[in-house]
Design a protein around this motif. Structure first.
Motif, PDB file in Angstrom:
ATOM      1  N   THR A  87       0.813  -1.226   0.000  1.00  0.00           N
ATOM      2  CA  THR A  87       0.000   0.000   0.000  1.00  0.00           C
ATOM      3  C   THR A  87       0.842   1.268   0.000  1.00  0.00           C
ATOM      4  O   THR A  87       0.310   2.356  -0.214  1.00  0.00           O
ATOM      5  CB  THR A  87      -0.950   0.021   1.200  1.00  0.00           C
ATOM      6  OG1 THR A  87      -0.167   0.090   2.406  1.00  0.00           O
ATOM      7  CG2 THR A  87      -1.857  -1.202   1.217  1.00  0.00           C
ATOM      8  N   THR A  88       2.155   1.136   0.235  1.00  0.00           N
ATOM      9  CA  THR A  88       3.025   2.316   0.268  1.00  0.00           C
ATOM     10  C   THR A  88       2.966   3.095  -1.039  1.00  0.00           C
ATOM     11  O   THR A  88       3.019   4.325  -1.043  1.00  0.00           O
ATOM     12  CB  THR A  88       4.474   1.896   0.583  1.00  0.00           C
ATOM     13  OG1 THR A  88       4.487   1.185   1.832  1.00  0.00           O
ATOM     14  CG2 THR A  88       5.401   3.083   0.669  1.00  0.00           C
ATOM     15  N   SER A  89       2.812   2.409  -2.150  1.00  0.00           N
ATOM     16  CA  SER A  89       2.771   3.088  -3.452  1.00  0.00           C
ATOM     17  C   SER A  89       1.538   3.968  -3.612  1.00  0.00           C
ATOM     18  O   SER A  89       1.508   4.848  -4.464  1.00  0.00           O
ATOM     19  CB  SER A  89       2.831   2.065  -4.586  1.00  0.00           C
ATOM     20  OG  SER A  89       1.646   1.286  -4.625  1.00  0.00           O
ATOM     21  N   ARG A  90       0.519   3.734  -2.777  1.00  0.00           N
ATOM     22  CA  ARG A  90      -0.731   4.490  -2.911  1.00  0.00           C
ATOM     23  C   ARG A  90      -0.828   5.637  -1.922  1.00  0.00           C
ATOM     24  O   ARG A  90      -1.802   6.379  -1.925  1.00  0.00           O
ATOM     25  CB  ARG A  90      -1.910   3.556  -2.743  1.00  0.00           C
ATOM     26  CG  ARG A  90      -1.987   2.488  -3.843  1.00  0.00           C
ATOM     27  CD  ARG A  90      -3.276   1.693  -3.783  1.00  0.00           C
ATOM     28  NE  ARG A  90      -3.413   0.890  -2.585  1.00  0.00           N
ATOM     29  CZ  ARG A  90      -3.039  -0.387  -2.470  1.00  0.00           C
ATOM     30  NH1 ARG A  90      -2.464  -1.001  -3.479  1.00  0.00           N
ATOM     31  NH2 ARG A  90      -3.230  -1.044  -1.349  1.00  0.00           N
ATOM     32  N   THR A  91       0.144   5.803  -1.049  1.00  0.00           N
ATOM     33  CA  THR A  91       0.058   6.862  -0.048  1.00  0.00           C
ATOM     34  C   THR A  91       0.684   8.140  -0.570  1.00  0.00           C
ATOM     35  O   THR A  91       1.545   8.119  -1.440  1.00  0.00           O
ATOM     36  CB  THR A  91       0.746   6.443   1.262  1.00  0.00           C
ATOM     37  OG1 THR A  91       2.115   6.165   0.995  1.00  0.00           O
ATOM     38  CG2 THR A  91       0.065   5.237   1.876  1.00  0.00           C
ATOM     39  N   GLY A  92       0.243   9.265  -0.037  1.00  0.00           N
ATOM     40  CA  GLY A  92       0.697  10.568  -0.475  1.00  0.00           C
ATOM     41  C   GLY A  92       2.010  10.888   0.063  1.00  0.00           C
ATOM     42  O   GLY A  92       2.983  11.281  -0.200  1.00  0.00           O
TER      43      GLY A  92
END
Length: 92
Positions: A87-92
């Motif tokens: 999910t790191t790739s989807r965080t701002g």
């Protein structure tokens, strides 16, 4: 509190019977009780000849004291600075 990864070289640890694992966990818990609240065991990953244990502790010395009291080696102690996951790739 800081988070640490402890690498323990323990020959054939991955082949231990359930009762042996239970005894090892009890031994670790006894040491943790002696050192509380400075050290907490989060979880461990077991491979053929090693365990990789995640601990929360005040400092590296507290982790070393646990190793001395419990009798389990702490061949490498690394501080975990960050964690990432898919999910790191989807965080701002």
């Amino acid at each position: 509190m800081r988070k640490f990864m402890i690498e323990r070289e323990i020959p054939s640890v991955g082949s231990l019977e359930r009762t042996e694992m239970k005894a090892a966990a009890a031994k670790s818990n006894e040491a943790l009780a002696e050192l509380a609240p400075d050290v907490q065991w989060v979880q461990s990953y077991v491979t053929g000849d090693r365990t990789f244990c995640v601990y929360i502790a005040t400092d590296e010395d507290a982790v070393r004291r646990h190793a001395e009291i419990s009798g389990f080696p702490a061949n490498r102690i690394l501080e975990i600075r960050r964690t990432i996951d898919p999910t790191t790739s989807r965080t701002g």
